[in-house]
Design a protein around this motif. Structure first.
Motif, PDB file in Angstrom:
ATOM      1  N   GLU A 233       0.828  -1.207   0.000  1.00 41.43           N
ATOM      2  CA  GLU A 233       0.000   0.000   0.000  1.00 41.43           C
ATOM      3  C   GLU A 233       0.864   1.260   0.000  1.00 41.43           C
ATOM      4  OE1 GLU A 233      -3.156   0.281  -0.409  1.00 41.43           O
ATOM      5  OE2 GLU A 233      -3.683  -1.842  -0.317  1.00 41.43           O
ATOM      6  N   LEU A 234       1.909   1.277   0.833  1.00 38.97           N
ATOM      7  CA  LEU A 234       2.771   2.455   0.901  1.00 38.97           C
ATOM      8  C   LEU A 234       3.635   2.608  -0.341  1.00 38.97           C
ATOM      9  CD1 LEU A 234       3.943   2.560   4.637  1.00 38.97           C
ATOM     10  CD2 LEU A 234       2.312   4.058   3.472  1.00 38.97           C
ATOM     11  N   ALA A 235       3.850   1.525  -1.074  1.00 43.17           N
ATOM     12  CA  ALA A 235       4.607   1.631  -2.322  1.00 43.17           C
ATOM     13  C   ALA A 235       3.824   2.411  -3.368  1.00 43.17           C
ATOM     14  CB  ALA A 235       4.943   0.233  -2.854  1.00 43.17           C
ATOM     15  N   SER A 236       2.506   2.336  -3.277  1.00 44.33           N
ATOM     16  CA  SER A 236       1.673   3.077  -4.234  1.00 44.33           C
ATOM     17  C   SER A 236       1.638   4.566  -3.914  1.00 44.33           C
ATOM     18  CB  SER A 236       0.256   2.513  -4.260  1.00 44.33           C
ATOM     19  OG  SER A 236      -0.379   2.668  -2.993  1.00 44.33           O
ATOM     20  N   GLU A 237       1.608   4.903  -2.615  1.00 47.80           N
ATOM     21  CA  GLU A 237       1.677   6.304  -2.196  1.00 47.80           C
ATOM     22  C   GLU A 237       1.925   6.388  -0.694  1.00 47.80           C
ATOM     23  OE1 GLU A 237      -1.916   8.584  -2.253  1.00 47.80           O
ATOM     24  OE2 GLU A 237      -3.181   6.782  -2.181  1.00 47.80           O
ATOM     25  N   PRO A 238       2.718   7.367  -0.242  1.00 46.12           N
ATOM     26  CA  PRO A 238       2.904   7.586   1.197  1.00 46.12           C
ATOM     27  C   PRO A 238       1.575   7.968   1.850  1.00 46.12           C
ATOM     28  CG  PRO A 238       4.579   8.725  -0.089  1.00 46.12           C
ATOM     29  CD  PRO A 238       3.547   8.268  -1.062  1.00 46.12           C
ATOM     30  N   MET A 239       1.408   7.623   3.132  1.00 48.41           N
ATOM     31  CA  MET A 239       0.142   7.887   3.820  1.00 48.41           C
ATOM     32  C   MET A 239       0.389   8.329   5.251  1.00 48.41           C
ATOM     33  SD  MET A 239      -2.303   4.696   2.677  1.00 48.41           S
ATOM     34  CE  MET A 239      -2.271   4.038   1.003  1.00 48.41           C
TER      35      MET A 239
ATOM     36  N   ALA B 286      11.221   2.589  13.832  1.00 45.47           N
ATOM     37  CA  ALA B 286      12.388   2.311  14.672  1.00 45.47           C
ATOM     38  C   ALA B 286      13.175   1.105  14.168  1.00 45.47           C
ATOM     39  CB  ALA B 286      11.948   2.077  16.118  1.00 45.47           C
ATOM     40  N   LEU B 287      12.487   0.119  13.594  1.00 46.78           N
ATOM     41  CA  LEU B 287      13.150  -1.058  13.044  1.00 46.78           C
ATOM     42  C   LEU B 287      13.809  -0.783  11.699  1.00 46.78           C
ATOM     43  CD1 LEU B 287      10.495  -3.779  13.933  1.00 46.78           C
ATOM     44  CD2 LEU B 287      12.820  -3.635  14.855  1.00 46.78           C
ATOM     45  N   GLY B 288      13.488   0.375  11.094  1.00 50.18           N
ATOM     46  CA  GLY B 288      14.108   0.751   9.829  1.00 50.18           C
ATOM     47  C   GLY B 288      13.315   0.383   8.593  1.00 50.18           C
ATOM     48  N   TYR B 289      12.117  -0.173   8.759  1.00 48.06           N
ATOM     49  CA  TYR B 289      11.314  -0.599   7.616  1.00 48.06           C
ATOM     50  C   TYR B 289      10.523   0.545   7.001  1.00 48.06           C
ATOM     51  CZ  TYR B 289      12.415  -5.469   8.523  1.00 48.06           C
ATOM     52  OH  TYR B 289      13.087  -6.667   8.675  1.00 48.06           O
ATOM     53  N   LEU B 290      10.143   1.522   7.832  1.00 53.75           N
ATOM     54  CA  LEU B 290       9.406   2.695   7.356  1.00 53.75           C
ATOM     55  C   LEU B 290      10.179   3.963   7.688  1.00 53.75           C
ATOM     56  CD1 LEU B 290       5.695   1.980   8.448  1.00 53.75           C
ATOM     57  CD2 LEU B 290       6.817   1.395   6.280  1.00 53.75           C
ATOM     58  N   ARG B 291       9.843   5.010   6.950  1.00 52.15           N
ATOM     59  CA  ARG B 291      10.342   6.354   7.259  1.00 52.15           C
ATOM     60  C   ARG B 291       9.143   7.262   7.491  1.00 52.15           C
ATOM     61  NH1 ARG B 291      15.468   7.234   3.078  1.00 52.15           N
ATOM     62  NH2 ARG B 291      16.615   5.345   3.713  1.00 52.15           N
ATOM     63  N   ARG B 292       9.286   8.201   8.422  1.00 56.28           N
ATOM     64  CA  ARG B 292       8.195   9.106   8.746  1.00 56.28           C
ATOM     65  C   ARG B 292       8.694  10.538   8.701  1.00 56.28           C
ATOM     66  NH1 ARG B 292       7.454   8.458  14.198  1.00 56.28           N
ATOM     67  NH2 ARG B 292       8.569  10.410  14.497  1.00 56.28           N
ATOM     68  N   GLU B 293       8.024  11.368   7.917  1.00 59.96           N
ATOM     69  CA  GLU B 293       8.345  12.798   7.830  1.00 59.96           C
ATOM     70  C   GLU B 293       7.049  13.586   7.889  1.00 59.96           C
ATOM     71  OE1 GLU B 293      10.663  13.680   4.414  1.00 59.96           O
ATOM     72  OE2 GLU B 293      12.205  12.169   4.839  1.00 59.96           O
ATOM     73  N   ASP B 294       6.970  14.502   8.865  1.00 56.97           N
ATOM     74  CA  ASP B 294       5.777  15.340   9.040  1.00 56.97           C
ATOM     75  C   ASP B 294       4.501  14.511   9.105  1.00 56.97           C
ATOM     76  OD1 ASP B 294       7.387  17.640   8.914  1.00 56.97           O
ATOM     77  OD2 ASP B 294       7.305  17.645   6.726  1.00 56.97           O
ATOM     78  N   GLY B 295       4.577  13.373   9.805  1.00 59.16           N
ATOM     79  CA  GLY B 295       3.398  12.551   9.996  1.00 59.16           C
ATOM     80  C   GLY B 295       3.023  11.668   8.823  1.00 59.16           C
ATOM     81  N   VAL B 296       3.867  11.653   7.793  1.00 57.87           N
ATOM     82  CA  VAL B 296       3.588  10.846   6.599  1.00 57.87           C
ATOM     83  C   VAL B 296       4.579   9.681   6.554  1.00 57.87           C
ATOM     84  CG1 VAL B 296       3.477  10.810   4.083  1.00 57.87           C
ATOM     85  CG2 VAL B 296       2.675  12.827   5.342  1.00 57.87           C
ATOM     86  N   TYR B 297       4.044   8.477   6.353  1.00 59.33           N
ATOM     87  CA  TYR B 297       4.870   7.264   6.341  1.00 59.33           C
ATOM     88  C   TYR B 297       5.147   6.820   4.909  1.00 59.33           C
ATOM     89  CZ  TYR B 297       3.633   6.863  11.283  1.00 59.33           C
ATOM     90  OH  TYR B 297       3.461   7.100  12.636  1.00 59.33           O
ATOM     91  N   ARG B 298       6.372   6.348   4.693  1.00 56.84           N
ATOM     92  CA  ARG B 298       6.745   5.754   3.411  1.00 56.84           C
ATOM     93  C   ARG B 298       7.696   4.591   3.675  1.00 56.84           C
ATOM     94  NH1 ARG B 298       7.873   9.554  -0.015  1.00 56.84           N
ATOM     95  NH2 ARG B 298       7.298  11.311   1.342  1.00 56.84           N
ATOM     96  N   ASN B 299       7.852   3.712   2.676  1.00 60.00           N
ATOM     97  CA  ASN B 299       8.746   2.562   2.819  1.00 60.00           C
ATOM     98  C   ASN B 299      10.203   2.983   2.760  1.00 60.00           C
ATOM     99  OD1 ASN B 299       6.618   0.705   2.851  1.00 60.00           O
ATOM    100  ND2 ASN B 299       6.657   0.410   0.634  1.00 60.00           N
ATOM    101  N   ASP B 300      11.058   2.251   3.477  1.00 62.28           N
ATOM    102  CA  ASP B 300      12.492   2.323   3.231  1.00 62.28           C
ATOM    103  C   ASP B 300      12.744   1.819   1.809  1.00 62.28           C
ATOM    104  OD1 ASP B 300      15.470   2.205   4.258  1.00 62.28           O
ATOM    105  OD2 ASP B 300      15.054   0.272   3.280  1.00 62.28           O
ATOM    106  N   PRO B 301      13.728   2.365   1.074  1.00 65.13           N
ATOM    107  CA  PRO B 301      13.948   1.959  -0.321  1.00 65.13           C
ATOM    108  C   PRO B 301      14.149   0.460  -0.537  1.00 65.13           C
ATOM    109  CG  PRO B 301      15.158   3.966   0.143  1.00 65.13           C
ATOM    110  CD  PRO B 301      14.583   3.501   1.449  1.00 65.13           C
ATOM    111  N   VAL B 302      14.910  -0.194   0.337  1.00 62.01           N
ATOM    112  CA  VAL B 302      15.111  -1.637   0.169  1.00 62.01           C
ATOM    113  C   VAL B 302      13.809  -2.385   0.414  1.00 62.01           C
ATOM    114  CG1 VAL B 302      16.309  -3.671   1.055  1.00 62.01           C
ATOM    115  CG2 VAL B 302      17.556  -1.530   0.751  1.00 62.01           C
TER     116      VAL B 302
ATOM    117  N   LYS C 272       5.981  -5.586  -7.316  1.00 64.88           N
ATOM    118  CA  LYS C 272       7.308  -5.740  -7.926  1.00 64.88           C
ATOM    119  C   LYS C 272       7.667  -7.224  -7.911  1.00 64.88           C
ATOM    120  CE  LYS C 272       8.944  -1.148  -6.499  1.00 64.88           C
ATOM    121  NZ  LYS C 272       7.774  -0.685  -5.732  1.00 64.88           N
ATOM    122  N   THR C 273       7.031  -7.978  -8.786  1.00 60.12           N
ATOM    123  CA  THR C 273       7.058  -9.434  -8.712  1.00 60.12           C
ATOM    124  C   THR C 273       8.453 -10.034  -8.853  1.00 60.12           C
ATOM    125  OG1 THR C 273       6.539  -9.505 -11.078  1.00 60.12           O
ATOM    126  CG2 THR C 273       4.690  -9.653  -9.550  1.00 60.12           C
ATOM    127  N   GLU C 274       9.354  -9.372  -9.582  1.00 59.21           N
ATOM    128  CA  GLU C 274      10.670  -9.952  -9.815  1.00 59.21           C
ATOM    129  C   GLU C 274      11.491 -10.033  -8.531  1.00 59.21           C
ATOM    130  OE1 GLU C 274      14.658  -9.219 -12.576  1.00 59.21           O
ATOM    131  OE2 GLU C 274      12.823  -8.099 -12.977  1.00 59.21           O
TER     132      GLU C 274
END
Length: 379
Positions: A76-82, A107-123, A132-134
């Protein structure tokens, strides 16, 4: 002297100095001794108190991540930050838990949060986004969440009885359940393909393929290894060998990679059917599923299906010969014991012995970047 031995030696020296300083009557001397002992504890080979606690409560972080995969959070977060509120609505998260849960992933490093918006870590975005099936490895993690997590919770019982706790009578029963539903089989094999892509590239680029014309991967799942090897070695013909239930899934994967002309799927059971003749065979992460006799039987089947100058590649999280360093290999072996009737992992030295008994002559052990090892045997 190895690094671990050197660290223990240094720790011992610091403790001896601390003991001498302690004999001094001054408070400063005692404080200095305490500091030296603390440093000695930190560089010693054994775990610190913090490391013990972190390990024993590691199941918390494991389940936090597996639940995120189950919830499709990363997709879900890959489609858009929320925001937190958007994720609550999208995923059905309860407000009581959502902030701590999402921030645990930060804290575990899987997500990033800026101004209350969450997104995935690049890896994470690369390997845990189902679109991203491959590269997606989530299918294997879904199986871990649904089956392996609970099964390994019964480790103590297996340690006391030697019996598996998975409920399966044998390996065939496990794969029958796993592959009876095509969507489940597709998700699992997609995850295995993602987990195998790094090793597949290593094998494709490092082995002496110019000396051979054909390769067969036994227990190939979707066929990541034969497809990758063929892609990078244009003279090779490759075969993915696995149970008949995987034929449509594997053939679709081969076709999507544009390799229909040089990679084919061969349905069969390696313990009941003859292997098709090839110059090179690959046994990847498969031998540990079986007891010693079946391990040797499978190796012998490849030996009999290759020419006199053929080769066998065996790879997996093999336990290091000293049984001290490769914790992944040791823990994987324990899981296999909990999950199967006779399976276990093994060392390169044990593998070399089996290969020699069966008739292979030149045997070489090669380290793969990461926790895995490859044993190369020439007939």
């Amino acid at each position: 002297m190895g690094q671990a031995e050197a660290e223990r030696d240094e720790s011992l020296k610091l403790r001896q100095i601390a003991d001498k300083i302690t004999e001094a009557p001054s408070e400063a001397g005692r404080d200095e001794a305490a500091k030296l002992r603390q440093i000695a504890d930190e560089i010693a080979d054994g775990p610190t108190q913090y490391e013990i606690i972190k390990t024993c409560y590691g199941f918390l972080s494991t389940k936090i991540v597996l639940s995120a995969v189950e919830l499709d959070l990363f997709t879900e977060l890959a489609s858009e930050p929320m925001t937190k509120e958007q994720l609550e609505e999208q995923l059905g998260l309860h407000p009581r838990c959502s902030a701590d849960y999402l921030d645990s992933l930060v804290a575990l490093g899987y997500l990033r949060r800026e101004d209350g918006v969450y997104r995935n870590d690049p890896v994470v975005d690369k390997v845990l986004d189902a679109s991203k099936t491959e590269h997606y490895i989530g299918g294997a993690l879904e199986w871990a969440n649904e089956h392996q997590y609970q099964t390994f919770g019964e480790l103590t019982e297996t340690l006391k009885t030697g019996e598996p706790q998975s409920g399966y009578m044998d390996e065939d029963e496990m794969f029958d359940e796993l592959y009876e539903d095509e969507d489940q089989a597709d998700a699992f094999t997609s995850g295995m393909a993602g987990l195998t892509s790094r090793v597949a590239n290593y094998i494709a680029e490092s082995f002496e393929w110019e000396e051979y014309e054909s390769v067969c991967d036994v227990g190939s799942a979707k066929g990541m290894v034969p497809v990758t090897v063929a892609e990078k070695n244009e003279h090779l013909k490759a075969t993915a060998f696995d149970l008949p239930e995987l034929k449509p899934i594997s053939e679709e994967f081969i076709s999507k990679r544009g390799m229909d002309d040089r990679v084919s799927f061969h349905p069969g059971d390696a313990f009941e059917d003859d292997l098709p003749r090839h110059d090179v065979f690959v046994l990847g992460r498969i031998l540990h599923d079986f007891g010693l006799e079946k391990k040797k039987e499978l190796i012998r089947s490849t030996y009999e299906a290759m020419p006199d100058d053929g080769a066998l590649l065996i790879y997996g999280s093999l336990i290091d010969n000293d049984r001290r360093e490769n914790v992944v290999g040791l823990m994987t072996s324990l899981y296999v014991m909990v999950d199967s009737e006779k399976g276990y992992d093994y060392t390169p030295k044990e593998c070399q012995k089996w290969l020699q008994e069966i008739g292979f002559s030149e045997i070489e052990v090669r380290d793969i970047p990461g926790p895995e090892t490859m044993v190369v045997a020439q007939k």
